[in-house]
Motif scaffolding. Structure first.
Motif, short mmCIF file in Angstrom:
data_model
loop_
_atom_site.label_atom_id
_atom_site.label_comp_id
_atom_site.label_asym_id
_atom_site.label_seq_id
_atom_site.Cartn_x
_atom_site.Cartn_y
_atom_site.Cartn_z
N ALA A 110 -7.01 30.30 90.12
CA ALA A 110 -6.02 29.43 90.75
C ALA A 110 -6.09 29.48 92.28
CB ALA A 110 -4.63 29.80 90.28
N ARG A 111 -6.33 30.66 92.84
CA ARG A 111 -6.35 30.80 94.30
C ARG A 111 -7.65 30.31 94.91
NH1 ARG A 111 -4.87 36.38 96.58
NH2 ARG A 111 -4.68 35.04 98.44
N GLN A 112 -8.62 29.99 94.08
CA GLN A 112 -9.91 29.50 94.58
C GLN A 112 -9.99 27.97 94.57
OE1 GLN A 112 -9.71 32.30 92.50
NE2 GLN A 112 -10.07 33.53 94.34
N ARG A 113 -8.94 27.31 94.15
CA ARG A 113 -8.97 25.84 94.10
C ARG A 113 -8.96 25.25 95.52
NH1 ARG A 113 -3.95 25.09 90.03
NH2 ARG A 113 -3.18 26.71 91.45
N ALA A 114 -9.91 24.36 95.78
CA ALA A 114 -10.04 23.79 97.13
C ALA A 114 -9.75 22.30 97.17
CB ALA A 114 -11.44 24.06 97.68
N SER A 115 -10.17 21.56 96.15
CA SER A 115 -9.94 20.12 96.13
C SER A 115 -9.84 19.66 94.68
CB SER A 115 -11.06 19.37 96.85
OG SER A 115 -10.72 18.01 97.06
N TRP A 116 -9.17 18.54 94.47
CA TRP A 116 -8.94 18.10 93.10
C TRP A 116 -8.66 16.60 93.05
CZ3 TRP A 116 -5.27 19.71 96.38
CH2 TRP A 116 -4.05 19.01 96.41
N THR A 117 -8.77 16.05 91.84
CA THR A 117 -8.40 14.66 91.59
C THR A 117 -7.85 14.56 90.18
OG1 THR A 117 -9.20 12.36 91.54
CG2 THR A 117 -10.74 14.05 90.81
N VAL A 118 -6.89 13.68 89.99
CA VAL A 118 -6.29 13.42 88.67
C VAL A 118 -6.20 11.91 88.48
CG1 VAL A 118 -4.29 13.72 87.16
CG2 VAL A 118 -4.91 15.54 88.77
N SER A 119 -6.71 11.41 87.37
CA SER A 119 -6.70 9.98 87.08
C SER A 119 -6.08 9.75 85.71
CB SER A 119 -8.12 9.41 87.13
OG SER A 119 -8.13 8.04 86.77
N VAL A 120 -4.96 9.04 85.67
CA VAL A 120 -4.31 8.68 84.41
C VAL A 120 -4.83 7.31 83.97
CG1 VAL A 120 -2.12 8.30 83.23
CG2 VAL A 120 -2.26 10.00 85.07
N ASP A 128 -6.56 28.64 101.42
CA ASP A 128 -5.17 28.55 101.86
C ASP A 128 -4.68 27.12 102.03
OD1 ASP A 128 -4.91 31.35 101.98
OD2 ASP A 128 -5.77 31.39 104.01
N ASP A 129 -5.61 26.18 102.23
CA ASP A 129 -5.22 24.80 102.48
C ASP A 129 -5.99 23.82 101.59
OD1 ASP A 129 -7.61 25.38 103.67
OD2 ASP A 129 -7.22 24.24 105.51
N PRO A 130 -5.78 23.87 100.26
CA PRO A 130 -6.45 22.91 99.38
C PRO A 130 -6.05 21.49 99.74
CG PRO A 130 -4.65 24.00 98.23
CD PRO A 130 -4.82 24.72 99.53
N GLN A 131 -6.95 20.56 99.47
CA GLN A 131 -6.72 19.17 99.86
C GLN A 131 -7.16 18.24 98.73
OE1 GLN A 131 -9.04 17.74 103.24
NE2 GLN A 131 -7.28 16.60 104.00
N PRO A 132 -6.32 17.26 98.38
CA PRO A 132 -6.73 16.32 97.34
C PRO A 132 -8.00 15.59 97.74
CG PRO A 132 -4.78 15.52 98.50
CD PRO A 132 -4.98 16.93 98.92
N ALA A 133 -8.82 15.27 96.75
CA ALA A 133 -10.12 14.69 97.03
C ALA A 133 -10.01 13.40 97.84
CB ALA A 133 -10.86 14.43 95.72
N GLY A 134 -9.01 12.58 97.53
CA GLY A 134 -8.86 11.34 98.27
C GLY A 134 -8.67 11.55 99.75
N ASP A 135 -7.93 12.60 100.12
CA ASP A 135 -7.74 12.92 101.54
C ASP A 135 -8.97 13.59 102.13
OD1 ASP A 135 -5.22 11.87 101.28
OD2 ASP A 135 -4.20 13.81 101.19
N ALA A 136 -9.60 14.46 101.34
CA ALA A 136 -10.78 15.19 101.83
C ALA A 136 -11.95 14.27 102.11
CB ALA A 136 -11.19 16.26 100.81
N LEU A 137 -11.96 13.09 101.50
CA LEU A 137 -13.05 12.14 101.71
C LEU A 137 -12.86 11.28 102.96
CD1 LEU A 137 -13.65 10.92 98.04
CD2 LEU A 137 -15.07 12.47 99.38
N GLU A 138 -11.70 11.37 103.59
CA GLU A 138 -11.47 10.60 104.80
C GLU A 138 -12.37 11.10 105.93
OE1 GLU A 138 -9.61 7.98 105.19
OE2 GLU A 138 -8.76 7.99 103.16
N ALA A 139 -12.82 10.18 106.75
CA ALA A 139 -13.78 10.53 107.81
C ALA A 139 -13.22 11.54 108.80
CB ALA A 139 -14.22 9.26 108.54
#
Length: 270
Positions: free
Chosen positions: A190-200, A221-232
């Motif tokens: 759980a503490r190693q999670r860095a980025s994620w996406t969920v699609s319903v 310490d600062d995981p980021q959703p994939a959609g935000d992490a892909l921003e330039a």
């Protein structure tokens, strides 16, 4: 979610001169109407495959999708190798290799409490998960297919709630990884999670998700959703390392393969 171009659309499907000059305008209009209806019909037929409709599928397709967890081999749902052409930072290609497949199971202890609560309205029929690593073995990514017990309106309601409340962007609603012993993902917790996406999905009783992290087990310490992490302009460690690309790219391709499997299953003679 991003997908490849719809199949079956090429130069032959584009309007081309069929009548000589001077033909009545009514005839030309009729030709355009026929061509237009053909393109619309093709688009409707292909919308499930490419996932761009955002509308409920047919009852037959919906039912076929819900049964795939026990009728399709795991190698078709989670291929041993997944090619991600243009899926990396800057459009770089990616190749992911499967390193572990979790036994199919229910959802007990598979999600953090808040995400489990958010998904509760659609129920849990089966949960399938696999963990992959990239070609450099620097990152690990778990991708999951949650098969729900909901009907089409139930899936649409959940999709609308996720979109309206931006639940897929909340770090307290991150999916859990599958950390398989004896693999590169053994320390992927759980503490190693860095980025994620969920699609319903709304065309199927399925939720597709992915969560990524470093293969060396470092905490984030600062995981980021994939959609935000892909921003330039994203500057988090996850974004700079391309972990948003890992989660989003792998989820996209597993979802695309899933849609192809559904289309194939729904076209089988009864």
């Amino acid at each position: 979610m991003s997908f490849g171009e719809p199949e079956g659309y090429d130069g032959d499907a584009r309007p081309r001169p069929l009548l000589r000059r001077g033909a009545p305008q009514a005839a030309a209009a009729a030709v355009c109407l026929v061509l237009g209806l053909g393109l619309i019909s093709g688009a409707v037929t292909g919308s499930w495959l490419v996932g761009g409709s955002g509308e409920e599928g047919s009852p037959t397709t919906f039912a076929a999708a819900g049964s795939l967890w026990h009728s399709v081999p795991v190698d078709q749902l989670f291929p041993p190798t997944v090619q991600g052409r243009g899926a990396g930072p800057g459009g770089a290609d990616r190749t992911w290799t499967r390193i572990a497949v979790a036994p199919d199971s229910g959802c007990k202890d598979a999600f953090d409490p808040l995400l489990r609560k958010a998904l509760a309205p659609v129920g849990c029929e089966r949960l399938l998960r696999a963990t992959y690593t990239d070609a450099t073995e620097s990152y690990v990514t778990t991708v999951g297919l949650l098969f729900t017990t909901a009907d089409a309106p139930g899936m649409t309601a959940l999709a609308n709630r996720f979109r309206r409340e931006r639940l897929d962007r909340r770090s307290d609603l991150m999916p859990l990884p599958y950390a398989a012993k004896g693999t590169l993902a053994a320390g992927f917790g759980a503490r190693q999670r860095a980025s994620w996406t969920v699609s319903v999905l709304t065309e199927a009783p399925v939720v597709v998700y992915a969560v990524s992290g470093w293969a060396d087990g470092r905490t984030v310490d600062d995981p980021q959703p994939a959609g935000d992490a892909l921003e330039a302009d994203a500057t988090t460690a996850a974004a700079q390392a391309g972990l948003g690309n890992e989660a989003q790219g792998l989820a996209d391709r597993v979802e695309r393969d899933f849609r192809r499997n559904v289309r194939s299953a729904s076209e089988q003679p009864s």
